[in-house]
Structure formats: C-alpha cells, structure tokens
Design a protein around this motif. Structure first.
Motif, PDB file in Angstrom:
ATOM      1  N   ARG A  16      17.492  -1.079   7.783  1.00  0.00           N
ATOM      2  CA  ARG A  16      16.367  -0.174   7.813  1.00  0.00           C
ATOM      3  C   ARG A  16      15.437  -0.388   6.544  1.00  0.00           C
ATOM      4  NH1 ARG A  16      17.568   5.712   9.174  1.00  0.00           N
ATOM      5  NH2 ARG A  16      15.860   6.348   8.059  1.00  0.00           N
ATOM      6  N   ILE A  17      14.275   0.122   6.451  1.00  0.00           N
ATOM      7  CA  ILE A  17      13.724   0.386   5.061  1.00  0.00           C
ATOM      8  C   ILE A  17      13.111   1.781   5.398  1.00  0.00           C
ATOM      9  CG2 ILE A  17      11.673  -0.129   3.649  1.00  0.00           C
ATOM     10  CD1 ILE A  17      11.855  -3.114   4.849  1.00  0.00           C
ATOM     11  N   ASP A  18      13.336   2.509   4.195  1.00  0.00           N
ATOM     12  CA  ASP A  18      12.770   3.941   4.019  1.00  0.00           C
ATOM     13  C   ASP A  18      11.669   3.715   2.982  1.00  0.00           C
ATOM     14  OD1 ASP A  18      14.712   5.985   5.444  1.00  0.00           O
ATOM     15  OD2 ASP A  18      15.814   4.288   4.934  1.00  0.00           O
ATOM     16  N   TRP A  19      10.352   4.092   3.471  1.00  0.00           N
ATOM     17  CA  TRP A  19       9.315   4.312   2.490  1.00  0.00           C
ATOM     18  C   TRP A  19       9.294   5.727   2.041  1.00  0.00           C
ATOM     19  CZ3 TRP A  19       9.009   0.505   6.347  1.00  0.00           C
ATOM     20  CH2 TRP A  19       8.556  -0.548   5.975  1.00  0.00           C
ATOM     21  N   PRO A  20       9.282   6.039   0.845  1.00  0.00           N
ATOM     22  CA  PRO A  20       9.523   7.537   0.504  1.00  0.00           C
ATOM     23  C   PRO A  20       7.985   8.094   0.565  1.00  0.00           C
ATOM     24  CG  PRO A  20       9.329   6.267  -1.574  1.00  0.00           C
ATOM     25  CD  PRO A  20       9.759   5.389  -0.458  1.00  0.00           C
ATOM     26  N   ASP A  21       6.862   7.347   0.696  1.00  0.00           N
ATOM     27  CA  ASP A  21       5.577   7.834   0.814  1.00  0.00           C
ATOM     28  C   ASP A  21       4.720   6.737   1.594  1.00  0.00           C
ATOM     29  OD1 ASP A  21       3.603   9.782   1.047  1.00  0.00           O
ATOM     30  OD2 ASP A  21       3.090   9.246  -0.879  1.00  0.00           O
ATOM     31  N   SER A  22       3.834   7.076   2.354  1.00  0.00           N
ATOM     32  CA  SER A  22       3.020   6.305   3.106  1.00  0.00           C
ATOM     33  C   SER A  22       1.755   7.142   3.385  1.00  0.00           C
ATOM     34  CB  SER A  22       3.465   5.817   4.152  1.00  0.00           C
ATOM     35  OG  SER A  22       3.349   6.796   5.235  1.00  0.00           O
ATOM     36  N   LYS A  23       0.763   6.701   4.029  1.00  0.00           N
ATOM     37  CA  LYS A  23      -0.437   7.358   4.469  1.00  0.00           C
ATOM     38  C   LYS A  23      -0.239   8.709   5.256  1.00  0.00           C
ATOM     39  CE  LYS A  23      -4.805   6.947   6.892  1.00  0.00           C
ATOM     40  NZ  LYS A  23      -5.551   5.802   7.662  1.00  0.00           N
ATOM     41  N   THR A  24       0.903   8.491   5.874  1.00  0.00           N
ATOM     42  CA  THR A  24       1.314   9.665   6.548  1.00  0.00           C
ATOM     43  C   THR A  24       2.547  10.503   6.333  1.00  0.00           C
ATOM     44  OG1 THR A  24       2.444   8.250   8.340  1.00  0.00           O
ATOM     45  CG2 THR A  24       0.108   8.824   8.750  1.00  0.00           C
ATOM     46  N   GLY A  25       3.023  10.170   4.777  1.00  0.00           N
ATOM     47  CA  GLY A  25       4.182  10.450   4.315  1.00  0.00           C
ATOM     48  C   GLY A  25       5.256   9.622   4.447  1.00  0.00           C
ATOM     49  N   PRO A  26       6.740  10.189   4.369  1.00  0.00           N
ATOM     50  CA  PRO A  26       7.833   9.482   4.416  1.00  0.00           C
ATOM     51  C   PRO A  26       7.950   8.859   5.679  1.00  0.00           C
ATOM     52  CG  PRO A  26       8.353  11.507   3.314  1.00  0.00           C
ATOM     53  CD  PRO A  26       6.954  11.678   3.903  1.00  0.00           C
ATOM     54  N   ILE A  27       8.295   7.484   5.738  1.00  0.00           N
ATOM     55  CA  ILE A  27       8.609   6.779   7.023  1.00  0.00           C
ATOM     56  C   ILE A  27       9.669   5.797   6.856  1.00  0.00           C
ATOM     57  CG2 ILE A  27       6.081   7.183   7.867  1.00  0.00           C
ATOM     58  CD1 ILE A  27       5.845   3.891   7.044  1.00  0.00           C
ATOM     59  N   TRP A  28      10.404   5.553   8.320  1.00  0.00           N
ATOM     60  CA  TRP A  28      11.243   4.283   8.103  1.00  0.00           C
ATOM     61  C   TRP A  28      11.205   3.667   9.202  1.00  0.00           C
ATOM     62  CZ3 TRP A  28      14.940   2.952  11.465  1.00  0.00           C
ATOM     63  CH2 TRP A  28      15.156   3.672  12.754  1.00  0.00           C
ATOM     64  N   LYS A  29      11.603   2.422   9.295  1.00  0.00           N
ATOM     65  CA  LYS A  29      11.276   1.372  10.128  1.00  0.00           C
ATOM     66  C   LYS A  29      12.685   0.326   9.900  1.00  0.00           C
ATOM     67  CE  LYS A  29       6.471   1.050  10.277  1.00  0.00           C
ATOM     68  NZ  LYS A  29       5.157   0.180  10.342  1.00  0.00           N
ATOM     69  N   PRO A  30      13.142  -0.183  11.234  1.00  0.00           N
ATOM     70  CA  PRO A  30      14.111  -0.834  11.514  1.00  0.00           C
ATOM     71  C   PRO A  30      13.984  -2.420  10.992  1.00  0.00           C
ATOM     72  CG  PRO A  30      13.161  -0.786  13.625  1.00  0.00           C
ATOM     73  CD  PRO A  30      12.470   0.178  12.648  1.00  0.00           C
ATOM     74  N   ILE A  31      14.747  -3.061  10.529  1.00  0.00           N
ATOM     75  CA  ILE A  31      14.671  -4.262   9.952  1.00  0.00           C
ATOM     76  C   ILE A  31      15.148  -5.381  11.128  1.00  0.00           C
ATOM     77  CG2 ILE A  31      15.525  -6.314   8.475  1.00  0.00           C
ATOM     78  CD1 ILE A  31      16.013  -4.157   6.393  1.00  0.00           C
ATOM     79  N   SER A  32      14.189  -5.980  12.001  1.00  0.00           N
ATOM     80  CA  SER A  32      14.552  -6.956  12.851  1.00  0.00           C
ATOM     81  C   SER A  32      14.972  -8.245  12.562  1.00  0.00           C
ATOM     82  CB  SER A  32      13.246  -7.099  13.956  1.00  0.00           C
ATOM     83  OG  SER A  32      12.346  -7.874  12.905  1.00  0.00           O
TER      84      SER A  32
END
Length: 400
Positions: free
Chosen positions: A261-277
């Motif tokens: 997974r990747i955890d972005w501490p901030d983005s346009k909509t705040g903190p997000i995470w996404k799985p690594i395919s």
C-alpha cells in the motif's frame, strides 16, 4: 425550547429537524444555539437594548467558535448592554460600511487560509487582485445585488474560464458573509447567476487510443518509444487512478511494499491510501532501479532531491499524445480512463471508490464514462431478450 448547559458534546449530538430550533444556555442568560434544518448551528445572544428593543444577533458558528468562546463574547456584550450600549447595532453599522475589498481580507484570513490548500490560496489572491477587486471591490458587502454580480460576470465574457472561477469564489465568500452576519440569510447574490464557461468532463481516451499510447509509453526511445521518468509517471497515474500531484509528489517513505500500500499524508481531499497492484508493483520496482538515492519516486532529472516538474510532465504528455496520434486530452483524462476501467471491471462500487480515493458516489460517478461499444452491446442484448420473451409468449399462446 430546551434549556441546558451548552457543551461541545450536547451541540455535536444536536440533530437537525424539519424546523429550526434553539438550545438555550443555563450558564449565560440569553446565550443560545440555533440549529437550522440544514444542520447549521449558530450561537446567538438575545437581549433588550436601552430602548427596550429586542435583539438576537448571531455571534458565530459552532465549530468556528467553541462554547467557551461564545460565552466570553456573550458576557462581554451583556456588559456593554448594562452600560447602555447596543453591540448588535454597533456591529451592524460597522459591517454595513464594509466594502467587498475590505471583506475579502476577513474572508481570506478566516476561511481561505484555514480551509484551503496553498494552491487555492494563491488562486484566491490572484483572482481578487486581477479581476474581482478592480471591478466590484468598491461595492458594499451588505448591499451588492444579483444584477451587479451578473454585470460583473458579463464583463468577463472575454475570459469565460476566469468568470467561472471568480463566480465560484464569490459565491463561497457571500455564503460566509451570511454565516458571519455581514449579509442577511439567503441573500447570496451569486445564486442563479451563470457563466458561458462550464466545467467540461474530459474526453474519454478510447481503448484503441490506449493501445497506441501504451506502446509508446512502454518502449524505450531506442526502440521507437518514449520511456522516461515522465512516461513512467504517466503509467503510475493510470495504475493508481491518481491525480498528477499524487504521483509527482510521491515519496519512497510513503510506499510500504510489505503491506502492499501507499499512504499519502495529504492530497486534494486530505490523507488517502491505495493498494499496490501487481502492475503498480512492477512499475515501482522499475522506478526504484532508476531513482538512485532520491527521496522521490519520480525525481527531477536535474536535481534528484526535488520532485519532477509539472510543466515538464505536461510537455511529455502532449508529446505522447502527438506521437500516438491521439486528439488532445488533459492529464486528468488519465484519471477518468482509470475510473471508467474500475467501474466496468465489476468490482463493488465502494471498492471502486476506494481505488480512486473518492468518498462520495456522485463524485466517483462523475469520472465514469459510458463507452460506445458497451452501449451497442447493451442494445443487442436488450433486443435478444425482447425476442426471447416474445417467442416464449407466442409459444404459450399457440399451445393454448
């Protein structure tokens, strides 16, 4: 109307009803919180001035003010009333004389700096200085009308995009002006005003175009392709259904290979995470082999300690489209193509929203396009279904 000690917990628990209602404080007489049908909670103070006139001005929104801050303001105002003053009238007189130019600073400090990201703050300042203040800055915040806003928008007909953005900023500003007591409620002069420019949905990149594009992005230059740090970034954007900023600002410290997974501490909509395919994993491994000691997954070719440049990325994207013989579409079209693929893959809606990091269904569906081949297939499927049902009905009728 309920009377109780106002606390953070009681106000958070107060639910909206079909009609507005008030919660009165037992600690400070006259202090209350009005809960609107939309759920907005506004601190107010009821008192009579030295002329015996009943006043009930708004002090501020719960959330902008704590209960303790509201009590402090109420006690200060009540002290002024006991001395013969009328703080509500005095405030109204001060606010009535405030121009849009003056209120813009209040709005910027209380709202834009607190709620918006750096890019939005810069856009706010630019739009006010370049377009808004020059044309309507001298109008009173309390009295500017819809007609005058419409004239402002029409005056920007030479730049419909700027008119669209300006109108959005002004609408938010007047909404805050109502909430903070600078304008009467439900008098937003931007309501119902339209511009020539409309936010257009990017054209969907077709599957045949995707084949040509990927042939270019995946091949090294020596084999006729354009593989580079920037084309790798494009492939990562497709793989993660990501925004450009999420890829160009991506740091290795946010990548967790063990948990996939990747955890972005901030983005346009705040903190997000996404799985690594599996696809994304292969791309990240390719990036790791070329990134060296850079903290960024896609480093700046000239300075590995800095992220890749947006301008260079967009130039590389335009070149990729030209070489692939594809009609221009912005880089946000990558996210639309990826979201459409996700929606058409058969995964549950909530899972698809997680893959794009959308929290609202309507926003996610705004990225999903209907592809023409699917519509043709659906038409044939409906026709076949109708034919089968008709034949079954005829068979039953003839057998009878």
């Amino acid at each position: 109307m309920p009377t109780l000690k106002l606390t953070k917990r009681t106000l958070e628990a107060a639910e909206a009803k079909s009609k507005a209602y008030e919660l009165r404080d037992t600690e400070v007489v006259g202090l209350l919180c009005k809960v609107s049908p939309a759920g907005r909670k506004t601190f107010m103070l009821q008192y009579r001035n030295y002329e015996g006139i009943k006043r009930k001005p708004a002090l501020g929104l719960f959330g902008d003010l704590t209960v303790e801050q509201a009590r402090a303001i109420a006690q200060k105002w009540l002290a002024e009333v006991r001395e013969g003053g009328d703080p509500s009238r005095a405030r109204a007189e001060r606010r009535a004389s405030m121009t849009i130019r003056e209120f813009e600073e209040v709005f910027y400090q209380r709202w834009t700096l607190v709620r918006n990201k750096k890019s939005s703050q810069k856009l706010h300042r630019y739009m006010f200085e370049k377009y808004i203040i020059r044309r309507i800055g001298y109008y009173k915040i309390e009295s500017i009308s819809k007609k005058e806003i419409k004239e402002f928008v029409d005056d920007l007909s030479f730049a419909p995009g700027m008119a669209y953005i300006s109108l959005g900023i002004l609408s938010s500003m007047f909404k805050r002006a109502e909430e903070w007591g600078y304008r009467a409620e439900d008098t937003n002069p931007c309501k119902g005003v339209t511009t020539l420019a409309k936010k257009k949905k990017p054209r969907l990149i077709r599957q045949d175009e995707m084949a040509r594009l990927m042939n270019y992005l995946e091949l090294p230059e020596v084999e006729g392709g354009g593989r580079s740090a920037y084309t790798l970034a494009m492939r990562l954007q497709f793989a993660f259904a990501a925004r450009v900023s999420e890829i160009l600002q991506l740091r290795w410290a946010w990548v967790d290979f063990e948990r996939r997974r990747i955890d972005w501490p901030d983005s346009k909509t705040g903190p997000i995470w996404k799985p690594i395919s599996k696809e994304a994993l292969a791309l990240l491994q390719l990036a790791a082999a070329t990134a060296g000691d850079s903290p960024f997954v896609i480093p700046n070719p000239r300075d590995p300690n800095r992220p890749a440049l947006y301008a260079a990325y967009h130039r590389a994207w335009r070149k990729a489209l030209t070489v692939s013989g594809i009609e221009h579409v912005g880089t946000h079209g990558i996210r639309h193509r990826a979201a459409t693929d996700i929606a058409n893959s058969g995964v549950p809606l909530k899972v698809g929203m997680a893959l794009t990091a959308h929290s609202r269904v309507e926003v996610f569906m705004g990225y999903v396009h209907i592809e023409e081949p699917m519509v043709y297939d659906a038409a044939d499927q409906v026709a076949e279904s109708r034919k089968a049902k008709l034949e079954a009905a005829r068979s039953i009728a003839s057998g009878a």
